[in-house]
Design an enzyme around this catalytic site. Structure first.
Site, short mmCIF file in Angstrom:
data_model
loop_
_atom_site.label_atom_id
_atom_site.label_comp_id
_atom_site.label_asym_id
_atom_site.label_seq_id
_atom_site.Cartn_x
_atom_site.Cartn_y
_atom_site.Cartn_z
N GLY A 277 0.81 -1.21 0.00
CA GLY A 277 0.00 0.00 0.00
C GLY A 277 0.84 1.26 0.00
O GLY A 277 1.99 1.25 0.45
N SER B 294 -0.55 8.78 2.11
CA SER B 294 -0.19 10.19 1.96
C SER B 294 1.23 10.47 2.43
O SER B 294 1.92 11.33 1.87
CB SER B 294 -1.17 11.05 2.76
N PHE B 295 1.67 9.76 3.46
CA PHE B 295 2.97 10.08 4.04
C PHE B 295 4.00 8.96 3.92
O PHE B 295 5.08 9.05 4.50
CB PHE B 295 2.80 10.43 5.52
N GLY B 296 3.68 7.91 3.19
CA GLY B 296 4.67 6.85 3.05
C GLY B 296 4.10 5.59 2.43
O GLY B 296 2.97 5.58 1.91
N VAL C 19 3.66 1.12 2.67
CA VAL C 19 3.50 0.02 3.61
C VAL C 19 4.00 -1.26 2.97
O VAL C 19 3.62 -1.60 1.83
CB VAL C 19 2.04 -0.15 4.04
N LYS D 153 5.15 0.40 7.92
CA LYS D 153 4.83 1.67 7.27
C LYS D 153 6.07 2.56 7.32
O LYS D 153 6.47 3.04 8.38
CB LYS D 153 3.66 2.36 7.98
N ASP E 150 -9.46 10.82 9.18
CA ASP E 150 -9.14 10.29 7.85
C ASP E 150 -9.75 8.89 7.67
O ASP E 150 -9.10 7.99 7.13
CB ASP E 150 -7.62 10.24 7.67
#
Length: 263
Positions: A112, A115-117, A119, A133, A238
């Protein structure tokens, strides 16, 4: 006929020559130029003494109560600190361990992108399968997201929340900052995968009505816990199908608290 001894002028001879030195009390008719003590003065003095004693007692009780409350707060704070210290600490993990677990963060293990990284699926040395993550440290807000997730998950325990196992703050082999969060791995992917047909049961079917209902209940339970029963109330901010993950028994768990905040 003699005059009434309680009335009349003050004598002028003998000890009464110096009127200012004479103090006559209890007979107002003999009080001329010399001020006499008013009738009932003794009762007033007693009243003042009683009032002073009562005020002193009230002050003592107030000060004692304040000291008791302060002492109790100190004890509660100390107990909370001890309780926090007694909580099981998350195991430490290094960058090298995560690099080996994810096979150099290979694309084959990428499960996956957020938004910030990204997985990755990984296998730790003791055999536990995890979801790693890795945050993009060059992206604005990634550090804030990292700390938000750590803070939220540290204070939250619920069957419908993705379990945070540990975190890693280190440098990679290029000496760049490396931030990662290690979660339990949920083998049935995200709710979005099932909605869009990327995942199906072995018989080729998607989610049936009962499974959809159970997922909705699980998510509602997670939110109710975060809002009302968590040690520190949390607003997810979110919530979407990609952040709802499904376990082996199709239990839904809410994850990705990078944008979470206190209400």
């Amino acid at each position: 006929m003699c005059n009434d001894p309680t009335e009349g002028a003050i004598p002028s001879g003998g000890i009464f020559q110096n009127v200012s030195a004479v103090h006559l009390e209890g007979n107002r008719k003999l009080c001329l130029r010399v001020p006499c003590m008013p009738h009932g003065h003794g009762r007033n003095v007693r009243l003042y003494i009683i009032v002073a004693i009562v005020v002193t007692l009230i002050l003592c009780l107030t000060i004692g109560l304040l000291l008791y409350i302060k002492n109790k707060r100190v004890k509660v704070t100390a107990a909370a600190a001890v309780s926090e210290q007694l909580k099981p600490q998350a195991p430490m993990i290094s960058y090298d361990e995560l690099r080996v677990a994810t096979e150099e963060f290979s694309q084959e293990n990428l499960i996956g992108v957020g938004s910030f990284g990204s997985v990755y699926k990984g296998h730790l040395s003791h055999g536990t399968t995890v979801a790693v993550k890795v945050l993009d440290t060059l992206r604005t807000g990634s550090l804030k997201s990292f700390f938000a997730e750590c803070e939220t998950m540290k204070n939250s325990r619920h069957r419908n929340l993705v379990k945070l196992i540990t975190s890693c703050s280190s440098v990679d082999f290029k000496n760049n900052d490396f931030l990662a969060l290690v979660y339990e791995y949920l083998c049935n992917g995200s709710l979005e995968d099932w909605i869009k047909g990327r995942r199906k049961h072995a018989n080729g079917n998607g989610l049936n009505l009962m499974e959809r209902l159970n997922i909705a209940i699980d998510v509602a339970c997670a939110l109710d816990y975060l809002h009302n029963d968590s040690e520190i109330p949390v607003v997810h901010c979110d919530l979407k199908p990609t952040n709802i993950l499904l376990g082996e028994d199709m239990t839904a768990k809410v994850g990705d608290f990078g944008l979470a905040r206190k209400p």
